[in-house]
Design a protein around this motif. Structure first.
Motif, short mmCIF file in Angstrom:
data_model
loop_
_atom_site.label_atom_id
_atom_site.label_comp_id
_atom_site.label_asym_id
_atom_site.label_seq_id
_atom_site.Cartn_x
_atom_site.Cartn_y
_atom_site.Cartn_z
N UNK A 22 1.20 -18.09 5.52
CA UNK A 22 1.57 -16.74 5.95
C UNK A 22 1.21 -15.71 4.88
N UNK A 23 -0.07 -15.31 4.82
CA UNK A 23 -0.44 -14.29 3.84
C UNK A 23 0.05 -12.91 4.28
N UNK A 24 0.27 -12.05 3.31
CA UNK A 24 0.62 -10.66 3.62
C UNK A 24 0.11 -9.77 2.49
N UNK A 25 0.16 -8.48 2.73
CA UNK A 25 -0.21 -7.50 1.71
C UNK A 25 0.93 -6.49 1.61
N UNK A 26 1.39 -6.26 0.40
CA UNK A 26 2.40 -5.23 0.14
C UNK A 26 1.67 -3.96 -0.28
N UNK A 27 1.85 -2.91 0.50
CA UNK A 27 1.24 -1.61 0.21
C UNK A 27 2.35 -0.70 -0.30
N UNK A 28 2.13 -0.10 -1.48
CA UNK A 28 3.13 0.79 -2.10
C UNK A 28 2.47 2.11 -2.47
N UNK A 29 3.30 3.17 -2.57
CA UNK A 29 2.79 4.49 -2.92
C UNK A 29 3.91 5.34 -3.51
N UNK A 30 3.49 6.43 -4.13
CA UNK A 30 4.42 7.45 -4.61
C UNK A 30 4.55 8.48 -3.49
N UNK A 31 5.77 8.89 -3.14
CA UNK A 31 5.97 9.78 -1.99
C UNK A 31 5.19 11.10 -2.11
N UNK A 32 4.88 11.66 -0.97
CA UNK A 32 4.26 12.98 -0.91
C UNK A 32 5.17 14.02 -1.56
N UNK A 33 4.57 15.08 -2.07
CA UNK A 33 5.35 16.18 -2.64
C UNK A 33 5.82 17.15 -1.55
N UNK A 34 5.34 16.99 -0.34
CA UNK A 34 5.72 17.87 0.76
C UNK A 34 7.11 17.49 1.25
#
Length: 124
Positions: free
Chosen positions: A40-52
């Motif tokens: 069961x492969x997966x990918x964790x996608x992460x980001x810094x929130x928008x400034x809006x």
């Protein structure tokens, strides 16, 4: 006959006169391939929130080639949400992700692209 000139003041209802600010994309997007379980492969996608501040969520897109055709793989609600697990991936594959902020029916430009490689084999 005299002409009458009338002015109507329209209140925009906010500090920007009713105009919405530019919807900015999230920043520092990363993607990491991992195993979510046996085979069961997966990918964790992460980001810094928008400034809006008016943003209400994010759309996450995946491509199989850099700059390739993007497919919507998930939507998350809340401006402060900063992760999505993509479990619709195969083993030993490479994927490219971009994230767009949403605000009602508006969608931001895409974020920078992140790349992930999934594991060759998942044992658990």
């Amino acid at each position: 006959m005299a002409a009458t000139l009338a002015f109507v003041l329209i209140d925009g209802g906010g500090p920007n006169g009713g105009r919405k600010t530019q919807l900015r994309p999230p920043t520092r997007v990363t993607a990491e391939g991992d195993c979510g379980g046996f085979l069961d492969p997966d990918v964790m996608v992460r980001w810094v929130p928008t400034r809006t501040r008016s943003a209400d969520g994010y759309n996450v897109y995946r491509a199989s080639a850099s700059g390739g055709e993007l497919e919507l793989v998930g939507r998350v609600g809340g401006r402060g949400t900063t992760v999505l697990e993509d479990d619709g991936v195969g083993t030993n594959d490479q994927y490219f992700y971009v994230v767009r902020a949403t605000d009602d029916d508006r969608i931001s430009p895409p974020s920078g692209q992140a790349q992930a490689k999934t594991p060759f084999f998942c044992l658990g």
